[in-house]
Design a protein around this motif. Structure first.
Motif, PDB file in Angstrom:
ATOM      1  N   ASP A   1      12.028  13.905-122.915  1.00 39.95           N
ATOM      2  CA  ASP A   1      10.564  13.944-122.907  1.00 39.95           C
ATOM      3  C   ASP A   1      10.041  14.567-124.197  1.00 39.95           C
ATOM      4  OD1 ASP A   1      10.345  12.966-120.278  1.00 39.95           O
ATOM      5  OD2 ASP A   1      10.580  14.976-119.433  1.00 39.95           O
ATOM      6  N   LYS A   2       8.910  14.061-124.683  1.00 37.81           N
ATOM      7  CA  LYS A   2       8.219  14.711-125.786  1.00 37.81           C
ATOM      8  C   LYS A   2       7.483  15.933-125.236  1.00 37.81           C
ATOM      9  CE  LYS A   2       7.508  10.330-128.213  1.00 37.81           C
ATOM     10  NZ  LYS A   2       6.504   9.356-128.695  1.00 37.81           N
TER      11      LYS A   2
ATOM     12  N   TYR B   1       6.667  23.373-122.270  1.00 41.27           N
ATOM     13  CA  TYR B   1       5.453  23.296-123.093  1.00 41.27           C
ATOM     14  C   TYR B   1       4.753  24.648-123.147  1.00 41.27           C
ATOM     15  CZ  TYR B   1       0.667  22.198-124.442  1.00 41.27           C
ATOM     16  OH  TYR B   1      -0.565  22.199-125.061  1.00 41.27           O
ATOM     17  N   ASP B   2       4.716  25.340-122.017  1.00 36.74           N
ATOM     18  CA  ASP B   2       3.984  26.605-121.960  1.00 36.74           C
ATOM     19  C   ASP B   2       4.510  27.631-122.952  1.00 36.74           C
ATOM     20  OD1 ASP B   2       2.202  25.750-120.077  1.00 36.74           O
ATOM     21  OD2 ASP B   2       3.314  26.552-118.363  1.00 36.74           O
ATOM     22  N   PHE B   3       5.840  27.769-123.079  1.00 39.14           N
ATOM     23  CA  PHE B   3       6.309  28.815-123.985  1.00 39.14           C
ATOM     24  C   PHE B   3       6.554  28.319-125.421  1.00 39.14           C
ATOM     25  CE2 PHE B   3      10.493  27.676-122.022  1.00 39.14           C
ATOM     26  CZ  PHE B   3      11.242  27.421-123.159  1.00 39.14           C
TER      27      PHE B   3
ATOM     28  N   GLN C   1      19.267   9.235-132.975  1.00 38.88           N
ATOM     29  CA  GLN C   1      19.363   9.197-131.501  1.00 38.88           C
ATOM     30  C   GLN C   1      18.738  10.434-130.846  1.00 38.88           C
ATOM     31  OE1 GLN C   1      23.613   8.677-130.949  1.00 38.88           O
ATOM     32  NE2 GLN C   1      23.540   6.510-131.467  1.00 38.88           N
ATOM     33  N   HIS C   2      17.633  10.910-131.413  1.00 37.66           N
ATOM     34  CA  HIS C   2      17.024  12.149-130.931  1.00 37.66           C
ATOM     35  C   HIS C   2      16.529  12.058-129.498  1.00 37.66           C
ATOM     36  CE1 HIS C   2      13.616   9.716-132.422  1.00 37.66           C
ATOM     37  NE2 HIS C   2      12.906  10.336-131.503  1.00 37.66           N
ATOM     38  N   ASN C   3      16.099  10.860-129.066  1.00 36.57           N
ATOM     39  CA  ASN C   3      15.500  10.790-127.727  1.00 36.57           C
ATOM     40  C   ASN C   3      16.518  10.586-126.609  1.00 36.57           C
ATOM     41  OD1 ASN C   3      15.909   8.190-128.653  1.00 36.57           O
ATOM     42  ND2 ASN C   3      13.739   7.649-128.684  1.00 36.57           N
ATOM     43  N   MET C   4      17.815  10.726-126.916  1.00 40.26           N
ATOM     44  CA  MET C   4      18.813  10.755-125.849  1.00 40.26           C
ATOM     45  C   MET C   4      19.559  12.084-125.856  1.00 40.26           C
ATOM     46  SD  MET C   4      21.935   8.498-127.344  1.00 40.26           S
ATOM     47  CE  MET C   4      23.027   9.553-126.421  1.00 40.26           C
TER      48      MET C   4
ATOM     49  N   LEU D   1      11.781  17.199-128.427  1.00 40.38           N
ATOM     50  CA  LEU D   1      12.052  16.433-127.206  1.00 40.38           C
ATOM     51  C   LEU D   1      13.157  17.137-126.430  1.00 40.38           C
ATOM     52  CD1 LEU D   1      11.814  14.221-129.823  1.00 40.38           C
ATOM     53  CD2 LEU D   1      11.553  12.687-127.864  1.00 40.38           C
ATOM     54  N   LEU D   2      13.035  17.145-125.105  1.00 33.98           N
ATOM     55  CA  LEU D   2      13.994  17.867-124.271  1.00 33.98           C
ATOM     56  C   LEU D   2      14.385  17.049-123.041  1.00 33.98           C
ATOM     57  CD1 LEU D   2      12.297  21.401-124.280  1.00 33.98           C
ATOM     58  CD2 LEU D   2      14.224  20.649-125.684  1.00 33.98           C
ATOM     59  N   GLY D   3      15.626  17.262-122.597  1.00 32.94           N
ATOM     60  CA  GLY D   3      16.033  16.760-121.287  1.00 32.94           C
ATOM     61  C   GLY D   3      16.779  15.456-121.268  1.00 32.94           C
ATOM     62  N   GLY D   4      17.119  14.886-122.430  1.00 37.82           N
ATOM     63  CA  GLY D   4      17.915  13.664-122.423  1.00 37.82           C
ATOM     64  C   GLY D   4      19.358  13.970-122.064  1.00 37.82           C
ATOM     65  N   GLY D   5      20.115  12.939-121.752  1.00 34.77           N
ATOM     66  CA  GLY D   5      21.534  13.173-121.446  1.00 34.77           C
ATOM     67  C   GLY D   5      22.238  11.941-120.945  1.00 34.77           C
ATOM     68  N   ASN D   6      23.534  11.890-121.180  1.00 28.06           N
ATOM     69  CA  ASN D   6      24.401  10.818-120.706  1.00 28.06           C
ATOM     70  C   ASN D   6      25.067  11.284-119.410  1.00 28.06           C
ATOM     71  OD1 ASN D   6      26.306   8.793-120.328  1.00 28.06           O
ATOM     72  ND2 ASN D   6      27.601   9.442-122.040  1.00 28.06           N
TER      73      ASN D   6
END
Length: 696
Positions: free
Chosen positions: A493-494, A536-538, A451-454, A478-483
């Motif tokens: 997001d990838k 992405y930048d850092f 369940q990495h993309n959530m 991936l960052l920013g998923g959440g319930n």
């Protein structure tokens, strides 16, 4: 292989196990096609693993509830047939590995002595019904969803409408608006509600993860509880007929909804109402087994490490709505524990709690109904088992699938990197041991079993190639998923892909930035504010593969150089059968229909007859090398290619004959006539095929 006819009390279960034994023998003798055999064993929880010659067995535990006696039985089976290791999955099942195929009927027979099944734990079926592990004790729940989850499990177990779909079908129940059952990522998700004194559910439809995650649509803001089983049957019937079957990548419910839209799907649901055997299906929650709590004497306990005890209490002891009781969470590293500890745990809850455990979606264990005054004693006993690590359901509690350890589809190690990330958090970010706002999940491939993309922070196993064409293990970050609760969620997001050995450094950069700039916000809120490009930048500096060292080519938890080895996945892959095999299956379905008819199961008989007719048409279309992507297209294409061209005569058309299915109520008269139709279809199509072969 021995028979189990005299060992199983339930004749339906006995028949299932004997059938598996028979098919294994036929497969070994070369009488059953390998692909057909795979379909049969998957629907019985027998799953090929990465290592040749052995199987993974998935034990189906509805909504994660397992009694002490059931756990002891699972331990016995694991010790006798497997390695003694138990793996908790993100669907609240238990998996055991390295099982000899020929011993699986015997294993299943042993489990059934304590009412534990393998049936439909894998394959193109209704998978394990999951639910909030706090169901029944949740402070915020309007009512206990356990009886409703159990009723759904029982109704669809062995139900012919859900045995051979294009892909798997997943259902969840959430105890409250916190949506801890994760409704938004399921084919059907139910969130408990009460309106005007009536118990019911908010219904979410066609969510999913994988390489293309999709947020579920709201189908109903409120549906009375006596409607959930009829609705689910309508949904499965539509999915079975219109869902993709040829292309496995497009065969989930989410793609059907994406293609036709919610309004068109609702119209198809209406068309199935007549055929559904129950227009209402009341669920008697009062008859659900009552909790039987042990009443032991309170032992005297002296806690030695009070700081460790207080930390553990702050993260692992959960209030429950029953006064005087709490639940205790056990953080199970990567979901793996062993039978020696499991046995002691089973005896502990039997003698000092309610004799049951709940397995969680985050691969942990919850012990409900612990008297508050027994908490010190439980800490003492759990400490002996190594089960008092703080951080239950917190940032330190990382979810991971088996990855390259045992799974055919694993690309990179999930368990190895998960263990390293937990070590980094403990050593360098101790405050996260008690932080519920950062959820980390890891999958070994794009299928998202971890369940990495959530997740707030997710990692997906991949590979990366250098300019010299060398291949190293890698991780997609991936960052920013959440319930967000009440059926709302965000998929991650990838952001970047980095060599696996740089995964810990990626985590450090993310957490350091969050600590420096998060200013008290939850991680997903902070990510939403900053956006994908900011991260992405850092993190970009970690993506460079021109400076890889020898160590970068060895995956976490391994000592040998990495090789990208992906086997044939068994996550309910679609089967392409020979024409003769398809006709053979059509006859089997007619036999099933006749048996159901004798038992007075009109709806089941009708559906078996329907499956036989579609399967027979599929056989001839296969011989013509015509696509057989959906049941609906098979029916239409058969009319176009065979009936409209007068190659085969069906008065009124094949479609009208087959689709009597959803135009008649399921009664004895229609079941009998429809079975005769199925027999005539098979006879006519087999005769046509034989004539073609003679003339060829």
């Amino acid at each position: 292989m021995q028979s189990f006819r005299t060992e199983i009390e339930n004749p339906v279960v006995e028949k299932d196990i004997i059938e598996l034994e028979k098919k294994i023998r036929q497969f070994k003798e070369g009488k059953v096609d390998e692909e057909r055999f795979r379909s049969l064993r998957l629907a019985r929880g027998v799953y090929g693993q990465r290592q040749p010659g052995v199987q993974m067995i998935r034990i189906k535990l509805p909504y994660g509830k397992v009694t002490a006696n059931q756990l002891l039985r699972i331990c016995d089976v694991s010790d006798e047939f497997s390695t003694g290791r138990l793996h908790i999955t993100t669907r609240q099942d238990i998996q055991i590995h390295y099982v000899d195929l020929e011993r699986t009927p015997e294993l299943w027979a042993q489990l059934e002595k304590d009412d534990v099944t393998l049936r439909e734990a894998c394959g193109n079926t209704v998978r394990n019904v999951t639910a909030s592990e706090t169901a029944g004790i949740d402070l915020a729940e309007p009512f206990d969803v356990s009886p409703y989850a159990h009723a759904v499990f029982q109704y669809f177990l062995r139900n012919p409408i859900g045995q051979e779909m294009g892909r798997k079908f997943k259902v969840s129940f959430s105890a409250s608006d916190a949506d801890t059952g994760l409704s938004y990522m399921h084919d059907l998700g139910f969130i408990a509600k009460i309106e005007n004194g009536v118990k019911g559910f908010k219904v979410m439809l066609a969510g999913g993860l994988g390489s293309q995650p999709r947020h579920a649509d709201e189908l109903y803001s409120f549906l009375p509880s006596d409607q959930i089983i009829p609705l689910m049957e309508q949904v499965i019937r539509v999915f079975d007929r219109y869902g993709e079957r040829k292309s496995r990548a497009k065969a989930r419910m989410k793609f059907l909804l994406k293609d036709i839209g919610l309004d068109a799907f609702k119209e198809l649901l209406e068309q199935e109402k007549t055929a559904v055997p129950h227009q209402t299906y009341p669920i008697d929650a009062e008859s659900y087994p009552k909790v039987n709590i042990a009443q032991p004497k309170i032992p005297t306990v002296k806690i030695k490490e009070t700081l460790a005890y207080e930390l553990w209490k702050s993260t692992n002891v959960i209030p429950q709505k029953q006064e005087g009781y709490v639940a205790i969470g056990i953080k199970v590293l990567l979901g793996d524990f062993y039978t020696d500890k499991a046995r002691q745990l089973a005896h502990l809850v039997k003698e000092y709690a309610a004799g049951e455990l709940r397995l969680s979606l985050r691969q942990n264990i919850l012990i409900p109904y612990v008297k508050e005054e027994l908490v010190p004693y439980f800490y003492q006993e759990l400490e002996k088992l190594g089960f008092v690590e703080a951080g239950y359901n917190k940032a330190l509690d990382i979810t991971a699938c088996p990855g390259t350890d045992t799974c055919n589809l694993g690309i990179a190690s999930s368990t190895g990197i998960a263990a390293e990330l937990e070590r980094v958090i403990k050593a360098e970010y101790p405050s996260y041991i008690n932080n519920p706002d950062v959820v980390i999940k890891i999958s070994g491939c794009m299928n998202a079993c971890g369940q990495h993309n959530m997740a707030h922070i997710g990692f997906q196993g991949m590979s990366v190639r250098t300019k010299d064409k060398l291949v190293a293990p890698a991780l997609q970050v991936l960052l920013g998923g959440g319930n967000h609760g009440n059926g709302n969620g965000t998929f991650a997001d990838k952001v970047v892909k980095v060599p696996s050995k740089r995964g810990p450094q990626a985590l450090r950069l993310i957490l350091d930035d969050y600590e420096a700039n998060g200013q008290g916000k939850s991680f997903d809120a902070y990510y939403a504010e900053k956006g994908q490009l900011y991260f992405y930048d850092f993190l970009k500096e970690l993506t460079d593969v021109d400076n890889l060292t020898a160590e970068d080519f060895i995956d976490w938890g391994n000592t040998e150089k990495y090789k990208k080895e992906i086997g044939v996945g068994e996550c309910a892959g679609v089967i392409v059968d020979l024409v003769a095999t398809l006709f053979f299956e059509s006859q089997e379905k007619i036999d099933n229909a006749a048996e159901a008819l004798e038992q007075g199961k009109w709806a089941a008989s009708i559906y078996y007859s329907y499956q036989s007719m579609v399967n027979s048409a599929k056989a001839l279309l296969t011989s013509e090398k015509t696509k057989v992507n959906t049941h609906n297209s098979i029916i239409k294409d058969f009319d176009a290619l065979f009936v409209a061209t007068n190659r085969i005569d069906f008065e009124g058309g094949f479609s009208d004959l087959v689709l009597q299915l959803n135009q008649n109520e399921p009664n004895e008269t229609f079941a009998k006539s429809y079975l005769e139709d199925a027999k005539q279809v098979l006879a006519k199509l087999e005769a046509f095929r034989n004539l073609e072969l003679q003339e060829a």
